[in-house]
Design a protein around this motif. Sequence first.
Motif, PDB file in Angstrom:
ATOM      1  N   ALA A 173       0.834  -1.212   0.000  1.00  0.00           N
ATOM      2  CA  ALA A 173       0.000   0.000   0.000  1.00  0.00           C
ATOM      3  C   ALA A 173       0.865   1.257   0.000  1.00  0.00           C
ATOM      4  O   ALA A 173       0.666   2.170  -0.807  1.00  0.00           O
ATOM      5  CB  ALA A 173      -0.924  -0.008   1.217  1.00  0.00           C
ATOM      6  N   GLN A 223       4.709  -7.340   4.425  1.00  0.00           N
ATOM      7  CA  GLN A 223       4.361  -8.772   4.377  1.00  0.00           C
ATOM      8  C   GLN A 223       4.775  -9.435   3.066  1.00  0.00           C
ATOM      9  O   GLN A 223       4.925 -10.651   3.000  1.00  0.00           O
ATOM     10  CB  GLN A 223       2.850  -8.955   4.566  1.00  0.00           C
ATOM     11  CG  GLN A 223       2.364  -8.591   5.940  1.00  0.00           C
ATOM     12  CD  GLN A 223       0.849  -8.588   5.991  1.00  0.00           C
ATOM     13  OE1 GLN A 223       0.207  -9.620   5.849  1.00  0.00           O
ATOM     14  NE2 GLN A 223       0.276  -7.417   6.178  1.00  0.00           N
ATOM     15  N   CYS A 254      -3.114 -17.455  -0.992  1.00  0.00           N
ATOM     16  CA  CYS A 254      -1.715 -17.327  -1.407  1.00  0.00           C
ATOM     17  C   CYS A 254      -1.029 -18.689  -1.536  1.00  0.00           C
ATOM     18  O   CYS A 254      -0.285 -18.932  -2.478  1.00  0.00           O
ATOM     19  CB  CYS A 254      -0.928 -16.512  -0.386  1.00  0.00           C
ATOM     20  SG  CYS A 254      -1.822 -15.142   0.309  1.00  0.00           S
ATOM     21  N   ASP A 302      -3.734  -3.132   4.638  1.00  0.00           N
ATOM     22  CA  ASP A 302      -4.288  -4.107   5.589  1.00  0.00           C
ATOM     23  C   ASP A 302      -4.738  -3.504   6.911  1.00  0.00           C
ATOM     24  O   ASP A 302      -5.473  -4.144   7.659  1.00  0.00           O
ATOM     25  CB  ASP A 302      -3.241  -5.190   5.887  1.00  0.00           C
ATOM     26  CG  ASP A 302      -3.198  -6.265   4.815  1.00  0.00           C
ATOM     27  OD1 ASP A 302      -3.803  -6.064   3.750  1.00  0.00           O
ATOM     28  OD2 ASP A 302      -2.551  -7.296   5.050  1.00  0.00           O
ATOM     29  N   ILE A 342      -2.331  -8.353  -1.816  1.00  0.00           N
ATOM     30  CA  ILE A 342      -1.444  -7.341  -2.395  1.00  0.00           C
ATOM     31  C   ILE A 342      -2.255  -6.445  -3.338  1.00  0.00           C
ATOM     32  O   ILE A 342      -2.116  -5.214  -3.326  1.00  0.00           O
ATOM     33  CB  ILE A 342      -0.268  -8.001  -3.151  1.00  0.00           C
ATOM     34  CG1 ILE A 342       0.557  -8.857  -2.178  1.00  0.00           C
ATOM     35  CG2 ILE A 342       0.616  -6.943  -3.802  1.00  0.00           C
ATOM     36  CD1 ILE A 342       1.605  -9.721  -2.847  1.00  0.00           C
TER      37      ILE A 342
END
Length: 345
Positions: free
Chosen positions: A43, A69, A166, A305, A314
């Motif tokens: 972000a 992350q 993921c 997040d 993402i």
Amino acid sequence: MIHKGGNIRLLLQTFPSSSSLIFKIIKPMDDIFDVMILGAGAAGLTAGIYTSRAKLSTLILNEGPVGGQMVLTNEVANYPGVETTSGYQVANIMKKQAKEFGSRIKSNVKIIEYQLESEIKKVILDDGRTFQAYSVILAPGGKPRALNIPGEDTFRGSGISYCATCDGEFFTNKEIVVVGGGNSALEEAVSLTKYATKVTLVHQFDHFQAFEHAIVEAQSNPKIRFIMESSLLSFNGKNNLESVTIKNNKSGEIFNYPAHGAFIFIGYLPNTQSIKDLVKTNDRNEIITNEDLQTSITGVFAAGDSIVKKYRQITTAVSDGTIAALGAAEYITKIKKEDKQEVVV
Ligand SMILES: Cc1cc2nc3c(=O)[nH]c(=O)nc-3n(C[C@H](O)[C@H](O)[C@H](O)COP(=O)(O)OP(=O)(O)OC[C@H]3O[C@@H](n4cnc5c(N)ncnc54)[C@H](O)[C@@H]3O)c2cc1C
């Protein structure tokens, strides 16, 4: 005297006038950035790409390594336009883009004080450095809640995952364990049956804290087995995860259960400890924004997040970063226009 723009250095141009002086704001102080972004994950880096490309001076401060992350993710296979690669690689490309457009990035910093209310926003680091900006984008991200039991650190990323979207595919034709009893655990358990031969859901209570339809869907799936009123005690294995140790909370029985993989869905923790009393947050400490990702403080936006939202990926962080950056750019244009207006005194 009417005076807009807080600490803005006034380069005064004095024009003779019969009854008044006219002051004109020509340029902001060099040490005030247009935008300060707190967090350099997907972000924050995206926001930096947009603001610096819009020629806004941009500083990104990050309390950890750049990438957030993403750098914890072995393989990213679902980021559009990018063939399966490591999260580290995706993060590096985003960082390079942000820097090439002019963002300044400082990582591994520790912010000890935030002053966000006034027109000029300020943060102070533990080494005494102070940074100022007209607008701030909060992008501190978060982390999945961990069980904090033996073996979790060892097998994190190589058997233990917190993200079915993921990592589910890596467990094709394997036997896995899912931990949790909320909507995420049940829904993700169902989605993991696309890959795994057997999914065993372990939950500490005798009932689920989930919507009825999620419970029914999971219970009617022949690949899912349930171990209720039980808790995980440890993750076991040599190089890879081989089993989990489970305790039945009612009988006290302890047993080993085979598992090639384990997915943990017991909640999520936003990294908002240091800012949750500054901007409005919900009861889970997630930052509340409007649809333009503006927070409760004027000129402060939030993305990724750490904000109130349902899906944390993402792609969604990148989308938030874009929206927050465009909002910040619009805000800065507006306040600079106001500041440039000649002020008669
Ligand atoms: C193991 C794992 C695998 C995943 N795999 C995928 C995947 O394959 N595909 C996918 O789309 N999504 C995946 N996700 C989810 C995805 O990584 C996240 O949704 C996304 O990266 C979040 O980005 P972010 O910028 O909001 O936050 P983060 O990535 O959490 O970045 C926030 C950054 O801000 C820093 N920070 C914290 N507090 C402050 C502060 N006060 N000031 C300054 N900096 C601060 C943090 O150190 C961090 O570097 C995965 C997540 C995990 C945990």
